[in-house]
Write an enzyme that holds these catalytic residues in place. Structure first.
Site, PDB file in Angstrom:
ATOM      1  CE  LYS A 191      68.993  19.520  16.899  1.00 12.75           C
ATOM      2  NZ  LYS A 191      69.001  19.553  18.361  1.00 12.75           N
ATOM      3  NE  ARG A 193      67.830  15.411  18.478  1.00 14.24           N
ATOM      4  CZ  ARG A 193      68.982  15.268  19.104  1.00 14.24           C
ATOM      5  NH1 ARG A 193      69.658  14.130  19.020  1.00 14.24           N
ATOM      6  NH2 ARG A 193      69.488  16.256  19.802  1.00 14.24           N
ATOM      7  CB  THR A 222      74.290  13.066  23.814  1.00 11.51           C
ATOM      8  OG1 THR A 222      73.963  13.848  22.651  1.00 11.51           O
ATOM      9  CG2 THR A 222      73.159  12.100  24.104  1.00 11.51           C
TER      10      THR A 222
HETATM   11  C1  R5P Z   1      66.230  19.541  21.082  1.00 11.17           C
HETATM   12  O1  R5P Z   1      66.506  19.603  19.912  1.00 11.17           O
HETATM   13  C2  R5P Z   1      66.827  20.362  22.154  1.00 11.17           C
HETATM   14  O2  R5P Z   1      66.580  21.703  21.947  1.00 11.17           O
HETATM   15  C3  R5P Z   1      68.324  20.155  22.354  1.00 11.17           C
HETATM   16  O3  R5P Z   1      69.016  20.710  21.256  1.00 11.17           O
HETATM   17  C4  R5P Z   1      68.678  18.728  22.501  1.00 11.17           C
HETATM   18  O4  R5P Z   1      67.863  18.092  23.445  1.00 11.17           O
HETATM   19  C5  R5P Z   1      70.117  18.590  22.913  1.00 11.17           C
HETATM   20  O5  R5P Z   1      70.440  17.230  22.964  1.00 11.17           O
HETATM   21  P1  R5P Z   1      71.927  16.723  22.759  1.00 11.17           P
HETATM   22  O6  R5P Z   1      72.786  17.433  23.755  1.00 11.17           O
HETATM   23  O7  R5P Z   1      71.821  15.242  23.033  1.00 11.17           O
HETATM   24  O8  R5P Z   1      72.287  17.015  21.346  1.00 11.17           O
END
Ligand code: R5P
Length: 292
Positions: A191, A193, A222
């Site tokens: 992934k 971000r 989220t």
């Molecule tokens: C960080 O990358 C964490 O492992 C989670 O994947 C993240 O906090 C999930 O956040 P969201 O639901 O906003 O994508």
């Protein structure tokens, strides 16, 4: 020293579950002096049972913000009432995200919370802190991370998933552990971000056609990360997608984004309508491992 469990209002069901697992008394707490509480929203706590000379296990998630104040009030009330030892269980360590100072003048929020926990507590247990777990070694009190993956793995096994998927490399160690409990293989996505609300997943072929897949993550905030992974799985022919996380925050439009999933489950570190598994056995096991 008798062991007793006390729960803050963010964590009452989990705290009761831990007391039950350990077969020790649960000390009730009043959270309102008058029905409806203080009009300005300030918290109130009153211990409704004795703890003098006891070892108290204080269970309270530090999210949302008022729950931090409640934690501090309870820890202080336990000390004033004569508790000899206090073990803090912070199931979801709210404000655990920032473990570094990126810009001069920033607060390192994980350290800030830990410093205040250490004022009254002798040790701290937490689960899947949303930061580099190495931060725990810098906390000013003995701290252990307890894994929630056995609980999630048990759920995925009973749901008969064929494979467990980590939506990013950060969740890989979680997926590995959950998959070994579920007795199935694991895989992962990569992934990127973009910002707090936007994520991108690198293309990757997954062996999921016709399969039931459990996606495992530490937090659903989220829902963006899980939604992207679920969309990719469905596009590659997955028959069923179960999203499983330790901490279910489900902020903003998360519910809508998660509609791609056939099932969404979270543990009781944060209470929500998706709380379907309890990590009480995991925390009780960690308390026993401390020698109590
Ligand atoms: C960080 O990358 C964490 O492992 C989670 O994947 C993240 O906090 C999930 O956040 P969201 O639901 O906003 O994508």
């Amino acid at each position: 020293m008798a062991l007793k469990v006390v729960g803050g209002s963010a964590s009452v069901p989990l705290a009761r579950g831990i007391a039950k697992e350990l077969a020790v008394p649960y000390v009730d707490v009043a959270f309102e002096r008058h029905p409806g509480g203080f009009p300005d929203g300030e918290r109130y706590v009153r211990l409704l049972g004795p703890v003098s000379g006891d070892h108290a296990i204080l269970v309270q998630t530090t999210h949302p913000d008022p729950m931090i104040v409640e934690f501090l009030l309870l820890a202080d009330a336990l000390r004033d009432a004569g508790a000899r030892r206090i073990t803090a269980i912070i199931p979801y360590f709210g404000y655990g995200r920032q473990d570094k100072r990126f810009l001069e003048g920033e607060a390192v929020s994980a350290k800030t919370i830990a410093k205040h926990v250490a004022v009254d507590c002798d040790e701290l247990l937490t689960m899947a802190i949303p930061a580099n777990p190495e931060i725990l070694k810098t906390f000013p009190l003995p701290t252990r991370e307890v894994s929630g993956m056995p609980a999630i793995g048990r759920y995925l096994r009973s749901s008969k998933v064929d494979v467990v998927l980590a939506p990013d490399e950060g969740a890989l160690r979680l997926a590995k552990e959950a998959s070994s409990v579920a007795g199935v293989p694991f895989d992962f996505l990569v992934k990127e971000r973009i910002d707090s609300y936007t994520v991108k997943i690198e293309p990757k072929a997954l062996a999921v056609r016709g399969k039931s897949v459990g996606i495992v993550d530490d937090v659903i905030s989220t829902g963006g990360t899980i939604a992207m992974a679920a969309k990719e799985l469905k596009a590659q022919g997955a028959r069923r997608v179960i999203a499983a996380c330790v901490h279910g925050l489900f902020v903003d439009e998360a519910e809508g984004k998660l509609r791609t999933c056939d099932d969404v489950i979270a543990t009781d570190t944060v209470q929500s309508k998706h709380t379907k598994v309890s990590v009480a056995p995991e925390f009780a096991g960690a308390i026993r491992a401390l020698g109590y």
